[in-house]
Design an enzyme around this catalytic site. Sequence first.
Site, short mmCIF file in Angstrom:
data_model
loop_
_atom_site.label_atom_id
_atom_site.label_comp_id
_atom_site.label_asym_id
_atom_site.label_seq_id
_atom_site.Cartn_x
_atom_site.Cartn_y
_atom_site.Cartn_z
N ASP A 192 -10.07 3.51 9.53
CA ASP A 192 -9.37 3.18 10.65
C ASP A 192 -9.51 2.94 12.39
O ASP A 192 -9.32 1.84 13.18
CB ASP A 192 -7.58 2.77 10.54
CG ASP A 192 -7.37 3.04 9.22
OD1 ASP A 192 -7.09 1.85 8.45
OD2 ASP A 192 -6.89 4.02 8.82
N LYS A 216 -7.10 2.76 -2.50
CA LYS A 216 -7.39 3.46 -1.45
C LYS A 216 -8.89 4.85 -1.80
O LYS A 216 -7.68 5.38 -2.90
CB LYS A 216 -6.75 4.36 -0.06
CG LYS A 216 -7.21 4.43 1.38
CD LYS A 216 -6.15 5.29 2.13
CE LYS A 216 -6.39 6.03 3.28
NZ LYS A 216 -5.80 5.79 4.21
N TRP A 268 1.07 -1.24 0.01
CA TRP A 268 -0.12 0.11 0.07
C TRP A 268 0.90 1.22 0.17
O TRP A 268 1.77 1.35 1.14
CB TRP A 268 -0.89 -0.09 1.15
CG TRP A 268 -1.61 1.04 1.60
CD1 TRP A 268 -2.81 1.82 0.40
CD2 TRP A 268 -1.25 2.55 2.21
NE1 TRP A 268 -3.15 3.02 0.80
CE2 TRP A 268 -2.37 3.58 1.63
CE3 TRP A 268 -0.76 2.83 2.64
CZ2 TRP A 268 -2.51 4.93 2.80
CZ3 TRP A 268 0.50 4.20 4.35
CH2 TRP A 268 -0.98 4.64 3.67
N ASP A 322 -9.71 -3.39 1.03
CA ASP A 322 -9.41 -2.60 2.88
C ASP A 322 -10.64 -1.69 2.69
O ASP A 322 -11.32 -0.81 1.92
CB ASP A 322 -8.48 -1.37 2.92
CG ASP A 322 -8.80 -1.05 4.65
OD1 ASP A 322 -9.55 -0.83 4.43
OD2 ASP A 322 -7.17 -1.35 5.15
N HIS A 377 -11.85 1.63 2.45
CA HIS A 377 -10.74 2.30 1.86
C HIS A 377 -12.04 3.00 1.03
O HIS A 377 -11.33 3.04 -0.70
CB HIS A 377 -10.05 1.68 1.29
CG HIS A 377 -8.70 1.86 2.11
ND1 HIS A 377 -7.64 1.12 1.50
CD2 HIS A 377 -8.48 2.10 3.21
CE1 HIS A 377 -6.35 1.12 2.78
NE2 HIS A 377 -7.04 2.15 3.61
N GLU A 395 -3.39 -2.54 -2.86
CA GLU A 395 -4.25 -2.31 -1.35
C GLU A 395 -4.22 -0.73 -2.46
O GLU A 395 -3.70 -0.53 -1.69
CB GLU A 395 -3.35 -2.21 -0.36
CG GLU A 395 -5.06 -1.72 0.64
CD GLU A 395 -4.64 -1.42 2.36
OE1 GLU A 395 -3.33 -2.10 2.26
OE2 GLU A 395 -5.34 -1.49 2.68
N HIS A 421 -8.30 -6.65 4.32
CA HIS A 421 -8.11 -5.66 5.45
C HIS A 421 -9.88 -5.96 5.86
O HIS A 421 -10.49 -4.60 5.62
CB HIS A 421 -7.78 -4.71 5.83
CG HIS A 421 -5.78 -4.88 5.56
ND1 HIS A 421 -5.19 -3.17 5.14
CD2 HIS A 421 -4.55 -5.56 5.43
CE1 HIS A 421 -3.58 -3.92 4.77
NE2 HIS A 421 -3.98 -4.91 5.18
N ASP A 432 -6.75 -4.80 10.38
CA ASP A 432 -6.40 -3.17 9.68
C ASP A 432 -7.25 -2.39 9.96
O ASP A 432 -7.55 -1.83 9.94
CB ASP A 432 -6.23 -2.87 8.25
CG ASP A 432 -5.13 -1.93 8.13
OD1 ASP A 432 -4.95 -1.71 9.40
OD2 ASP A 432 -5.71 -1.12 6.81
N ASP A 464 -12.54 8.57 8.90
CA ASP A 464 -11.30 7.83 9.96
C ASP A 464 -11.83 6.52 8.78
O ASP A 464 -12.90 5.78 8.45
CB ASP A 464 -10.87 7.51 11.12
CG ASP A 464 -10.02 6.68 11.57
OD1 ASP A 464 -8.97 6.62 10.50
OD2 ASP A 464 -10.83 5.13 12.05
C1 RNT Z 1 -3.40 2.36 5.55
C2 RNT Z 1 -4.06 0.87 4.82
C3 RNT Z 1 -2.49 0.61 5.54
C4 RNT Z 1 -2.47 1.05 6.48
C5 RNT Z 1 -0.90 -0.41 7.52
C6 RNT Z 1 -0.81 0.08 8.55
O1 RNT Z 1 -5.15 3.54 4.73
O2 RNT Z 1 -5.07 0.66 5.34
O3 RNT Z 1 -2.81 -1.24 4.73
O4 RNT Z 1 -2.91 0.94 7.30
O5 RNT Z 1 -0.20 -0.36 6.05
ZN ZN Z 2 -5.04 -1.78 5.41
#
Ligand code: RNT
Ligand code: ZN
Length: 414
Positions: A291, A222, A181, A254, A257, A220, A281, A321, A289
């Site tokens: 995460d 985003k 990523w 993810d 994202h 990955e 993820h 993640d 956010d």
């Molecule tokens: C960031 C991505 C990535 C990170 C990690 C730390 O938006 O999700 O995967 O969170 O690699």
């Molecule tokens: Zn991620």
Amino acid sequence: MNLFDHAKQKYEQAGIDAEKAMRTLANIPISIHCWQGDDVTGFEVSGEALSGGIQATGNYPGKARTPEELMADFEKAASLIPGKKRINLHASYAITGGKMVDRDVLLPEHFKLWVEFAQKNRLGIDFNPTFFSHPLAKDGLTLSHPDATVREFWIRHGIACRRIAAWIAEQLESPVLNNLWIPDGYKDIPADRRGPRERLKRSLDAIYAEKHTGVIDSVESKVFGIGVEAYTVGSSEFYISYAATHPGVYPLLDNGHYHPTEMVSDKIPALLLFFDKLPLHVTRGVRWDSDHVVIFEDEIREIAKEIVRNDALDRVLIGLDFFDASINRIAAWVIGCRSMQKALLYALLQPNSRLKNLQDEARYGELMMLHEELKTYPFGAVWEAYCEQEKVPVDELWFTEAERYERDILSKRT
Ligand code: RNT
Ligand code: ZN
């Protein structure tokens, strides 16, 4: 009759074998990210601040500061989580014995202690090159940077990480997911959207030129990051197309994202038709956010259902993640991982072929009714029995352990 016997009977009447579901769940590996334990800080001697459009907010005391502390914390969390586990590492968690080793010259030996840790705890390992929190990622650009010397540094990093991943796979005799990523993007309207993507494409080709056994490569995407709102080089279309045309490279999804109403659960079956593996993820997006700690909510259940009903438990690689620095970090790990596992158990306890038949026969009212009634089936009793079988504390009892650890260990870190 005890609660579990009642639950077993209830599910049996619906055509579901609860004990089989528990056995299946016990064999589904969850890759647990090391970076929840220290707010994505890592162990680099240079100690750059977190960058790349991601942020761990909060300053709850007790975060891990050294490899020893992070390993101990991870072990504590793992002891409260049932089932099979892996540990997901980032290159920035290299253990270099106090020596400054830049990212482009990292070697397998810098991960020797992690391999020993994994062997001791019977964990698989997954890996990630780190393209953020580094002076050369300062303009927010790495593999797509217009300056060739910057790109070349990051290409060397990408190559070094694949070699490390291959070495780990060899040591553990088990494949390693190596996920790439990058934070590259622009805060405001770009003048050139194609150029950065062309450069990224060429950089990826250079990184993936070497053939390795035991490494599963993924890219990955985003939609945006903090300070990188207008344009992301590694978009979903870009990486899905890249992976589709480069055998051995997979698109990693993810679920933080995408646009808020865009669902990863819907993407899983689509991509499973074209890719033999699909890494994830799992996280929870909240407004800006991407995460937050995973909880047992609708979309997590839908993701789990798509994995289970497509018979893809051995094709979808489930990784977590998230990073929350505002609560006890052990608790964050345990809540997130147990929530994912609850979702999988919930999915394993669905009468999937019966539900599918209702859809195929256009009996939509009955389908909606059954979906809703299943929600109040005695799922909790099966989860409790599963935790007992796995010898981890049931229900909220695990939190006492996390609190004790906080009192005895974490609170003494200043
Ligand atoms: C960031 C991505 C990535 C990170 C990690 C730390 O938006 O999700 O995967 O969170 O690699
Ligand atoms: Zn991620």
